[in-house]
Design a protein around this motif. Structure first.
Motif, PDB file in Angstrom:
ATOM      1  N   GLU A   1      -1.138  -4.723  11.592  1.00  0.00           N
ATOM      2  CA  GLU A   1      -0.311  -4.309  10.461  1.00  0.00           C
ATOM      3  C   GLU A   1       1.155  -4.651  10.723  1.00  0.00           C
ATOM      4  O   GLU A   1       1.912  -4.943   9.797  1.00  0.00           O
ATOM      5  CB  GLU A   1      -0.477  -2.808  10.227  1.00  0.00           C
ATOM      6  CG  GLU A   1      -0.007  -2.361   8.867  1.00  0.00           C
ATOM      7  CD  GLU A   1      -0.390  -0.910   8.607  1.00  0.00           C
ATOM      8  OE1 GLU A   1      -1.138  -0.661   7.665  1.00  0.00           O
ATOM      9  OE2 GLU A   1       0.069  -0.038   9.371  1.00  0.00           O
TER      10      GLU A   1
ATOM     11  N   CYS B   1       5.448   5.652   5.053  1.00  0.00           N
ATOM     12  CA  CYS B   1       4.300   5.005   4.407  1.00  0.00           C
ATOM     13  C   CYS B   1       3.831   5.774   3.176  1.00  0.00           C
ATOM     14  O   CYS B   1       2.955   5.311   2.444  1.00  0.00           O
ATOM     15  CB  CYS B   1       3.163   4.838   5.398  1.00  0.00           C
ATOM     16  SG  CYS B   1       3.547   3.601   6.643  1.00  0.00           S
TER      17      CYS B   1
ATOM     18  N   HIS C   1       3.162  -5.055   3.865  1.00  0.00           N
ATOM     19  CA  HIS C   1       2.962  -5.538   5.234  1.00  0.00           C
ATOM     20  C   HIS C   1       2.471  -6.975   5.184  1.00  0.00           C
ATOM     21  O   HIS C   1       1.767  -7.356   4.248  1.00  0.00           O
ATOM     22  CB  HIS C   1       1.889  -4.721   5.963  1.00  0.00           C
ATOM     23  CG  HIS C   1       2.286  -3.318   6.249  1.00  0.00           C
ATOM     24  ND1 HIS C   1       3.121  -2.982   7.287  1.00  0.00           N
ATOM     25  CD2 HIS C   1       1.958  -2.157   5.634  1.00  0.00           C
ATOM     26  CE1 HIS C   1       3.280  -1.667   7.298  1.00  0.00           C
ATOM     27  NE2 HIS C   1       2.597  -1.138   6.296  1.00  0.00           N
TER      28      HIS C   1
ATOM     29  N   HIS D   1       0.843  -1.193   0.000  1.00  0.00           N
ATOM     30  CA  HIS D   1       0.000   0.000   0.000  1.00  0.00           C
ATOM     31  C   HIS D   1       0.880   1.245   0.000  1.00  0.00           C
ATOM     32  O   HIS D   1       2.077   1.205   0.239  1.00  0.00           O
ATOM     33  CB  HIS D   1      -0.998   0.016   1.172  1.00  0.00           C
ATOM     34  CG  HIS D   1      -0.412   0.279   2.519  1.00  0.00           C
ATOM     35  ND1 HIS D   1      -1.170   0.558   3.626  1.00  0.00           N
ATOM     36  CD2 HIS D   1       0.874   0.295   2.962  1.00  0.00           C
ATOM     37  CE1 HIS D   1      -0.398   0.755   4.673  1.00  0.00           C
ATOM     38  NE2 HIS D   1       0.840   0.590   4.305  1.00  0.00           N
TER      39      HIS D   1
ATOM     40  N   HIS E   1       4.908   0.049  -0.246  1.00  0.00           N
ATOM     41  CA  HIS E   1       5.695  -0.869   0.588  1.00  0.00           C
ATOM     42  C   HIS E   1       4.724  -1.924   1.075  1.00  0.00           C
ATOM     43  O   HIS E   1       3.509  -1.786   0.894  1.00  0.00           O
ATOM     44  CB  HIS E   1       6.328  -0.112   1.766  1.00  0.00           C
ATOM     45  CG  HIS E   1       5.300   0.492   2.666  1.00  0.00           C
ATOM     46  ND1 HIS E   1       4.684   1.684   2.374  1.00  0.00           N
ATOM     47  CD2 HIS E   1       4.722   0.037   3.795  1.00  0.00           C
ATOM     48  CE1 HIS E   1       3.787   1.957   3.305  1.00  0.00           C
ATOM     49  NE2 HIS E   1       3.777   0.969   4.186  1.00  0.00           N
TER      50      HIS E   1
HETATM   51 NI    NI Z   1       2.414   0.829   5.675  1.00  0.00          NI
END
Ligand code: NI
Length: 138
Positions: free
Chosen positions: A127, A36, A44, A17, A42
């Motif tokens: 997350e 982010c 998760h 995301h 990137h």
């Molecule tokens: Ni993230």
């Protein structure tokens, strides 16, 4: 009196995301979302826990058959998000900033009408090992 009990199915998925609000300037996006906001995204390894509340069926001893719950989660969520980019590939995440908070709400919406026994009680979405959110539908 019927016993109220909670059952949980855990699933994992891996997604990419990028946190970005088109209403913010580039500088504001970087300030708010920091790493982010990385342009190309990137990833998760998310952990999803779906909690169903209900009464124990006297015939089966179940609130909901966890095999059934697993299948519902796989079909409605995991197949759509696993190894996908949440900003680009996922119909139910369209036009949503893919924070853990928003993902949890959207997963709730995907599942709430599809639980055949009991009722959806909580979505918990981790997350990272240290960060998770919980949504109870309101
Ligand atoms: Ni993230």
């Amino acid at each position: 009196m019927a016993k109220r009990i909670f059952v949980t199915r855990r699933e994992v998925f891996s997604s990419a995301h990028r946190l970005y609000n088109p209403a913010f300037t580039d500088d504001e996006n970087e300030l708010v979302y920091d790493k982010c906001n990385n342009y190309h995204g990137h990833g998760h390894n998310y952990v999803l826990e779906v909690v169903v509340e209900g009464e124990i069926d006297e015939r089966t001893g179940y609130v909901i058959d966890l095999k059934v719950l697993k299948k519902i989660i796989i079909e409605n969520v995991i197949r759509k998000v696993d190894h996908k980019h949440l900003n680009l590939d996922v119909d139910f995440m369209k036009d949503v900033i893919p924070t853990a908070e928003n993902i949890a709400v959207k997963i709730w919406e995907q599942l709430v009408d599809k639980i055949p026994n009991g009722r959806l009680y909580k979505i918990r979405l981790s997350e990272t090992e240290n960060n998770y959110v919980e949504y109870f539908g309101e």
